[in-house]
Design a protein around this motif. Sequence first.
Motif, mmCIF file in Angstrom:
data_model
loop_
_atom_site.group_PDB
_atom_site.id
_atom_site.type_symbol
_atom_site.label_atom_id
_atom_site.label_comp_id
_atom_site.label_asym_id
_atom_site.label_seq_id
_atom_site.Cartn_x
_atom_site.Cartn_y
_atom_site.Cartn_z
ATOM 1 N N GLU A 149 -2.226 -0.422 5.335
ATOM 2 C CA GLU A 149 -1.444 0.763 5.025
ATOM 3 C C GLU A 149 -0.112 0.716 5.779
ATOM 4 O O GLU A 149 0.112 -0.152 6.611
ATOM 5 C CB GLU A 149 -2.259 2.005 5.420
ATOM 6 N N SER A 181 0.863 -1.174 0.000
ATOM 7 C CA SER A 181 0.000 0.000 0.000
ATOM 8 C C SER A 181 0.902 1.228 0.000
ATOM 9 O O SER A 181 1.370 1.667 1.033
ATOM 10 C CB SER A 181 -0.901 0.001 1.232
ATOM 11 N N HIS A 186 2.169 7.699 4.333
ATOM 12 C CA HIS A 186 1.028 7.919 3.430
ATOM 13 C C HIS A 186 0.788 9.399 3.159
ATOM 14 O O HIS A 186 -0.291 9.776 2.730
ATOM 15 C CB HIS A 186 -0.238 7.266 4.008
#
Lengths: 262, 506
Positions: B156, A141, B179
Motif C-alpha cells: 500500500e 495500490s 488510502h
Amino acid sequence: MLQTIAERLRQQYRTVPYPSAHPVLSERFMGRPHINAHTCTANAGCTACMEVCPTQALALQEGTLGLDMGRCTFCGKCAKACPQSALTFTKEYRLASSTRQGLWVFPSPEPADAPVPSQVQPFDHPMLPSLRRSCRLREVSAAGCNACEADCNVLGTIVFDLPRFGIDYVASPRHADGLLITGPLPRNMQLATQKCYTAVTPPKLVMAVGACAISGGLFSGLEAEGEGAPAHLTVNLFIPGCPPHPYTILDGMLRFLGKQVP
Amino acid sequence: MANHITLMNGTSVPVHSIPSLGIGEFSQWLTDELHNRARVCAFFAGPQENDSQNNRTSRMLYAVLARDAENSLAVAATPAPQAYPAFTPAMPALHLFERELYEETGIEPTGHPWLKPVRFPATPHGPAIGIADFFTVTGEDVHEVAVGPIHAGIIECGHFRFQCQGEVVMHLEISLGYHHRGIEKALQGGPTKRTLPFMETLAGDTTIGHSWAYSTIIEALAHLPVAPRGQALRAVALELERLANHTGDLGALAGDIGYLPTSAFCGRLRGDFLNITALLCGNRFGRNLVCPGGTAVAADAALCRTMVERLHLAAKDVEGAANLMWRTGSVLSRMMGIGTVPEKAARDLGLVGPAARASGLPCDARSTHPLPGMRGHDLHTHTLQAGDVFARATMRHKEIQESVAFITRMLQSLPEGEVYSHPTPGCSNTPPLAPHTLAVALVEGWRGEVCHVAMTGAQGNFARYKVMDPSFHNWIGLAMALRGQQISDFPLCNKSFNLSYCGHDL
C-alpha cells in the motif's frame, strides 16, 4: 546447509501443475454468476436481488436484468435473496475481460455449468510477440484494502511462479510495460498514479484488478472520489472480484498475452 | 458521582449515563488513568448536536480507556471546547488522536507538538495530500531521503521521510492519507447494506478482526445474542487470519534479509492458511463469514476435520521453515538489536499487539477483554523484553504455535447448534438498534487491538462510528524503532510491524 537441503526435500516441489491442469478451488468458491433466463422474473417487476446488492451491481437494462461483475463483490446476497433461485454463483473462475462491457452477465437460457466464451482478446499490439516472452508490470495500490494486493503478490510465490510465464512485477515504472492497478483510486492517489503512468514505457498497458479498480466498487460515490481506474486511464484488461482469486488474475493475464490456458 | 462509567468489552451503555466532566477534570482523569492503570483505546468527538434554544451546535469529546488488569473499559466525556491545552505533551499515546480530532473538527489542542494532517480528507481549506510541514534536520552531513507514496513492492501507499546523518537515521516521519476512502463518514447514518462490506474491507487482511468487532457492536446495540457455535467459528477464523499474516511476515522478513528458503516456504504456507479460510466461506480473506448474530456459513464435523488436517500439515511446514531461520547465525545477527522499541516507549506511545508484547507489554484483548461467550477460551499471552526485530519475529512464531493449538481445540469441540441467532441468516437486514447508546468492541486482530466504538442517534442509527485499526496506534512505533538505526534497517523494521495503510487512512 544440510538442514536447509533436508527441509527443502521434506517440503517438496510445490509449484502447481497449472496451466497443464485445472486449478483446485474451494467447494464454496463463488465464481461467475449465472442468471437463469427461464426462471428470472426481473422483467416482470421482481427486484429482490437489486435491493440487497451492496454495490448496485444489478440493474435493469432495457427491461432485462444485468449483473455487472465490475461492481460485484461476489458476496452472494443476491443469490440468497432470489425467490426463484434463478441467480446462482458457479465455480467458473475465468472472469477477465478486455472490455468493460464484457463484464456484464445477462440471463441465459443455457444451464449454469455450460461453458461461457472468454471475454479476453489477446492484446492487439505489434509488441505482443515480445510481451509474450517478457511482460513487466508495476503494481500500484491505489487505496486497495490489501486483499487484491495480496492475491497479486501470491502469484510471485513458488505456488504460481509467475516468472515462468514471462511475467514479472518490477519496482520502477521505467522498467515496466504497464500498470496493474488495485483499489478505487481516490483523490489522494490520483496524482501519484498519473505520475507513475507517465513514467511507464510503451505500450503502457493498464490492468484493473478487483471491483474497486474497475468501478470504485464499494467505495463508488463516497466523498473521497474513488471511482476506479477507467475514470482516469484507458484500461486494457479488467479482472473482476473482491478480491479476484489468484487463478482469475493469472488466467486473465495469460489470455491477454495470448498464452495457453486450461 | 463517579467521573467515568465502566463497561465490559462487547456491551453498551446509554449515552446519558456517561459522566460529563469539565475539561480540567477530564484531563486530570485521563492523566491519572493513563499513568496508573489504563491504555487509551479511543478518543474522539461525538456527533454534532443541535441546540435549538441557543441556536448553536455542540458536541462532546469521549475517551474510551482499557483497564487491562480489571478486564473492563472506562468511558468519560467532556463538552468540546473550541480549543484546549493539548493532552499529548503529558500523554504521548494521544498524539495521533488529537491530530485526528483537529483535522476532523477544527477543535484545537493548543501546544500539540506535531499538529499535522493525518488523512488529508476533502476539506475546502485543507492541504492537498503530501503538502505538510515536514520535520527537517539541518547541518553538516545531514541529508533527507524521501520514499513513496508508491513503494517498490506490491504494498500500500504512504510517504516516508528519513532525516539521516551518513547512514544513521535520526528521524523518520511517516505521512499517510493516500488510502483515505472516506469510510468512517460513509458509516454515519447506517447501518445500511454496505456497512458490513465496508467493515470487511477496512483493512482487507483483517477482514475477520473488523467484521467481528462490527458484529459485536450490533449485538450489543440490538441486544442480539450471539450463537455459541458461530462465536467459536469466528474465533477460529480470527486465528486463521493471524496464522496467514504471521507466516507471511516471517517469510517477508526472511526475504528482506536475503534468506530465501524461509521466504519461499512461508510464501506458499501463507496461502495454505488462506485456503483453509476459503474452505469455510469460499473466500481466502474471510469475506461473507462473520455477520451479526454469528456466522453466515456453517461447518459440519467433516469440514472441521478437513480443516484441522490441513492446518496441521501447514503448521508442520511453518515450524520447519521458521526453525531454519532461527538456526542460521547470519539471519539472527541481522535481526538482534535492530529496531529496538523499549518497554517505556511502547507503553507511553500506547502500542498494541505483537509489537507491544515484543517490548514487554502483556496487552492482548483475547485474554484481558474476552468477548461475550469467549471467557475461558483465552490463549496464553507471550511477552518478550528485547523489543527488537528479533523479538517481534519470534513473537509471531510463538503466536503461530498458540493459534494452531487453539484452532485445533476449538474445531474439535465446537458448541452444538446453529451458527447464527439472527432470524435472517446472512443478516441482510439489521435488527433495530437501541437509540442514544454507546457500544464498544475490542477484538485482538493479528496486528493488535481492533477497536470499534458506535454511538446511535434518536432513531437508532449510527450518529458516530469510530474505527481504530491497531495500525493507528503502532505507526509511531515504527518511527521510533528506526531512531539511530541504519537506513538499510528500514525494510526489516517495517516488515516486523507490517502495519496497515488503509486501516489507518480509512
